[in-house]
Every structure is written in structure tokens, then in C-alpha cells.
Scaffold this active site. Structure first.
Site, PDB file in Angstrom:
ATOM      1  N   GLU A 110       7.273   2.219  -6.404  1.00 49.06           N
ATOM      2  CA  GLU A 110       7.437   1.687  -5.042  1.00 49.06           C
ATOM      3  C   GLU A 110       7.711   2.841  -4.081  1.00 49.06           C
ATOM      4  OE1 GLU A 110       6.997  -0.258  -2.727  1.00 49.06           O
ATOM      5  OE2 GLU A 110       8.300  -2.004  -2.850  1.00 49.06           O
ATOM      6  N   ASP A 111       7.347   2.674  -2.828  1.00 47.43           N
ATOM      7  CA  ASP A 111       7.596   3.717  -1.832  1.00 47.43           C
ATOM      8  C   ASP A 111       9.060   3.762  -1.407  1.00 47.43           C
ATOM      9  OD1 ASP A 111       7.398   1.252  -0.555  1.00 47.43           O
ATOM     10  OD2 ASP A 111       6.131   1.963   1.079  1.00 47.43           O
ATOM     11  N   PHE A 144      14.123   4.569  10.238  1.00 42.84           N
ATOM     12  CA  PHE A 144      12.770   4.140   9.922  1.00 42.84           C
ATOM     13  C   PHE A 144      11.907   5.373   9.695  1.00 42.84           C
ATOM     14  CE2 PHE A 144       8.736   1.952  10.100  1.00 42.84           C
ATOM     15  CZ  PHE A 144       9.047   0.788   9.424  1.00 42.84           C
ATOM     16  N   ASP A 146      14.613  -1.053   0.614  1.00 38.94           N
ATOM     17  CA  ASP A 146      15.397  -1.207   1.837  1.00 38.94           C
ATOM     18  C   ASP A 146      16.434  -2.304   1.577  1.00 38.94           C
ATOM     19  OD1 ASP A 146      16.034  -0.894   4.540  1.00 38.94           O
ATOM     20  OD2 ASP A 146      14.409  -2.152   5.245  1.00 38.94           O
ATOM     21  N   SER A 147      16.151  -3.541   1.967  1.00 38.82           N
ATOM     22  CA  SER A 147      17.077  -4.632   1.651  1.00 38.82           C
ATOM     23  C   SER A 147      17.097  -4.924   0.156  1.00 38.82           C
ATOM     24  CB  SER A 147      16.672  -5.904   2.404  1.00 38.82           C
ATOM     25  OG  SER A 147      15.463  -6.408   1.885  1.00 38.82           O
ATOM     26  N   GLY A 148      15.987  -4.624  -0.507  1.00 37.55           N
ATOM     27  CA  GLY A 148      15.869  -4.929  -1.929  1.00 37.55           C
ATOM     28  C   GLY A 148      15.164  -6.247  -2.200  1.00 37.55           C
ATOM     29  N   ASN A 149      14.928  -7.009  -1.130  1.00 40.97           N
ATOM     30  CA  ASN A 149      14.338  -8.346  -1.297  1.00 40.97           C
ATOM     31  C   ASN A 149      12.949  -8.315  -1.934  1.00 40.97           C
ATOM     32  OD1 ASN A 149      16.390 -10.088  -0.272  1.00 40.97           O
ATOM     33  ND2 ASN A 149      15.938  -9.326   1.771  1.00 40.97           N
ATOM     34  N   THR A 150      12.105  -7.395  -1.464  1.00 40.21           N
ATOM     35  CA  THR A 150      10.739  -7.335  -1.982  1.00 40.21           C
ATOM     36  C   THR A 150      10.751  -7.053  -3.476  1.00 40.21           C
ATOM     37  OG1 THR A 150      10.002  -6.455   0.145  1.00 40.21           O
ATOM     38  CG2 THR A 150       8.489  -6.208  -1.707  1.00 40.21           C
ATOM     39  N   LEU A 151      11.439  -6.012  -3.844  1.00 36.77           N
ATOM     40  CA  LEU A 151      11.420  -5.606  -5.239  1.00 36.77           C
ATOM     41  C   LEU A 151      12.109  -6.616  -6.137  1.00 36.77           C
ATOM     42  CD1 LEU A 151       9.997  -3.273  -6.362  1.00 36.77           C
ATOM     43  CD2 LEU A 151      12.165  -2.191  -6.766  1.00 36.77           C
ATOM     44  N   ARG A 203      -0.102   6.948   6.992  1.00 36.55           N
ATOM     45  CA  ARG A 203       0.215   6.990   5.559  1.00 36.55           C
ATOM     46  C   ARG A 203      -0.250   8.301   4.940  1.00 36.55           C
ATOM     47  NH1 ARG A 203       1.503   1.691   3.845  1.00 36.55           N
ATOM     48  NH2 ARG A 203       0.456   0.029   4.975  1.00 36.55           N
ATOM     49  N   ARG A 219       0.790  -1.180   0.000  1.00 37.43           N
ATOM     50  CA  ARG A 219       0.000   0.000   0.000  1.00 37.43           C
ATOM     51  C   ARG A 219       0.848   1.266   0.000  1.00 37.43           C
ATOM     52  NH1 ARG A 219      -3.343  -3.793   2.931  1.00 37.43           N
ATOM     53  NH2 ARG A 219      -2.251  -3.596   4.873  1.00 37.43           N
TER      54      ARG A 219
END
Ligand code: IMP
Ligand code: MG
Length: 185
Positions: free
Chosen positions: A102-103, A155, A106-111, A168, A45
């Protein structure tokens, strides 16, 4: 009344700076895609505010779609390499110029997982536009074509990014004082 003031460590990116930078990104994207059409895919989201403001500054034809992903079995402060689609696209991306919006990376894992999944569907092109880049936390390399701001390892919340699903709707990006936040809730 929203109560973020008690745990807001600092405003990292104020509203006017966000607006200006997003406009610049829109202009750059319009130039790069001149004569083409774009399918902008918002990762829900967190990407929703950014996407809706960004596409107002794009002047080539833009279609939009949404997808939502979640990481397996981790807390909400970090992710792993395993990602699952919780809401899939409703359009087919085959032969389209896909721009993932994308917002934050961070780690890059999601993307990285999203890119791998979408590549199997054979888009004509696939690029990434992220508002924020926490580059110092990167675990896997992701190709970022458009980036709003490089930010330090803090954060952040607001402008699409949440603290336990709230805030948000704030028009700026703020840094959370996690100790104060934990004490608050
Ligand atoms: P990654 O897989 O580690 O790159 O994490 C990306 C996702 O984690 C983002 O799409 C956000 O949903 C979330 N995230 C990472 N850092 C922050 C932050 O500072 N504030 C809010 N959400 C974050
Ligand atoms: Mg996100």
C-alpha cells in the site's frame, strides 16, 4: 512541464532516501520469507511505484496481483469504514503468503476493510507493507508488518500518490500547500 513547484511546500522524502529505504524493506522481507513464496498484492493506484521498486529487492519467488478499492460517498481527503472493491484480484489467494503493498495508511479504514475481505479467502499468511504511515490520523488499528516511513499529518503527493490523479510519476514524496493548490486549479 509539470507545475507542482507552485504548491510544493517541501520535499518530505527525496528520491535517494526512498530508494535506500525500499531496498532495506526488500532485504528484510527476503529474510523473513526465506524458503517461501510471496503473492504481493498492490492496492491501486497509489501503490504501483512502490510495489514495482520493492519487488526488485525481494529475492524469494514473488507473484503479483492488483486490486482497487474505493470508499463510499466521501471526498478524496478522507475515507470512511465502508469500502468497495472496484477491481478484484485475478488469482486465488487460498493457502498463499499474501503481502499487501500500500502507498499510505491514514485513518486505516481502507486497509482494515481490505484485510477483512482478504481474510475470508483463507490465505496462509497475510501481512501489510506500507510505504508511508500517517499514524497520528489512525481511527482503526491495522497490523503493519513493514513500514517505510512514519510521516506527520500532512497531505503528500508524488511517488504513486496523487493530487486529483496527477503527479503520481514524481520520483519523490512532497508535501502539498493546500491553499496554494486550491488557488492554482
Ligand atoms: P485511509 O483509509 O484513511 O487509511 O486512507 C488511505 C488512502 O487514502 C490511501 O490509500 C490514499 O489513496 C489516500 N490518502 C491518504 N492520505 C493521503 C495523502 O496524504 N496523499 C495522497 N493520498 C492519500
Ligand atoms: Mg491508496
Amino acid at each position: 512541464m509539470q507545475k507542482y513547484q507552485s504548491f510544493l511546500a517541501e520535499v518530505l522524502i527525496p528520491e535517494d532516501i526512498l530508494k535506500n529505504r525500499i531496498k532495506e524493506l526488500g532485504v528484510q522481507i527476503s529474510r523473513d520469507y526465506e524458503g517461501k513464496q510471496i503473492l504481493a498484492i498492490c492496492i491501486l493506484r497509489g501503490g504501483v511505484m512502490f510495489m514495482s521498486d520493492l519487488i526488485r529487492h525481494i529475492d524469494v519467488p514473488v507473484a503479483i496481483d492488483f486490486m482497487s478499492v474505493s470508499s463510499y460517498g466521501v471526498g478524496n481527503r478522507s475515507t470512511t469504514g465502508q469500502v468497495r472493491i472496484t477491481l478484484d484480484l485475478t488469482t486465488s489467494i487460498g493457502d498463499k503468503n499474501v503481502l499487501i503493498v500500500e502507498d499510505i495508511i491514514d485513518s486505516g479504514n481502507t486497509l482494515n476493510s481490505v484485510i477483512e475481505m482478504l481474510r475470508t479467502r483463507n490465505p496462509r499468511s497475510l501481512e501489510v507493507c506500507t510505504l508511508l504511515n500517517k499514524y497520528s490520523r489512525r481511527e482503526v488499528d491495522v497490523p503493519i508488518k513493514y513500514c517505510g516511513f512514519n510521516i506527520p499529518d500532512k497531505f503528500v503527493f508524488g511517488y504513486g500518490l496523487d493530487m486529483d490523479e496527477f503527479y503520481r510519476n514524481l520520483p519523490f514524496i512532497g508535501v502539498v500547500d493546500l491553499e496554494k493548490y486550491e488557488a492554482e486549479i
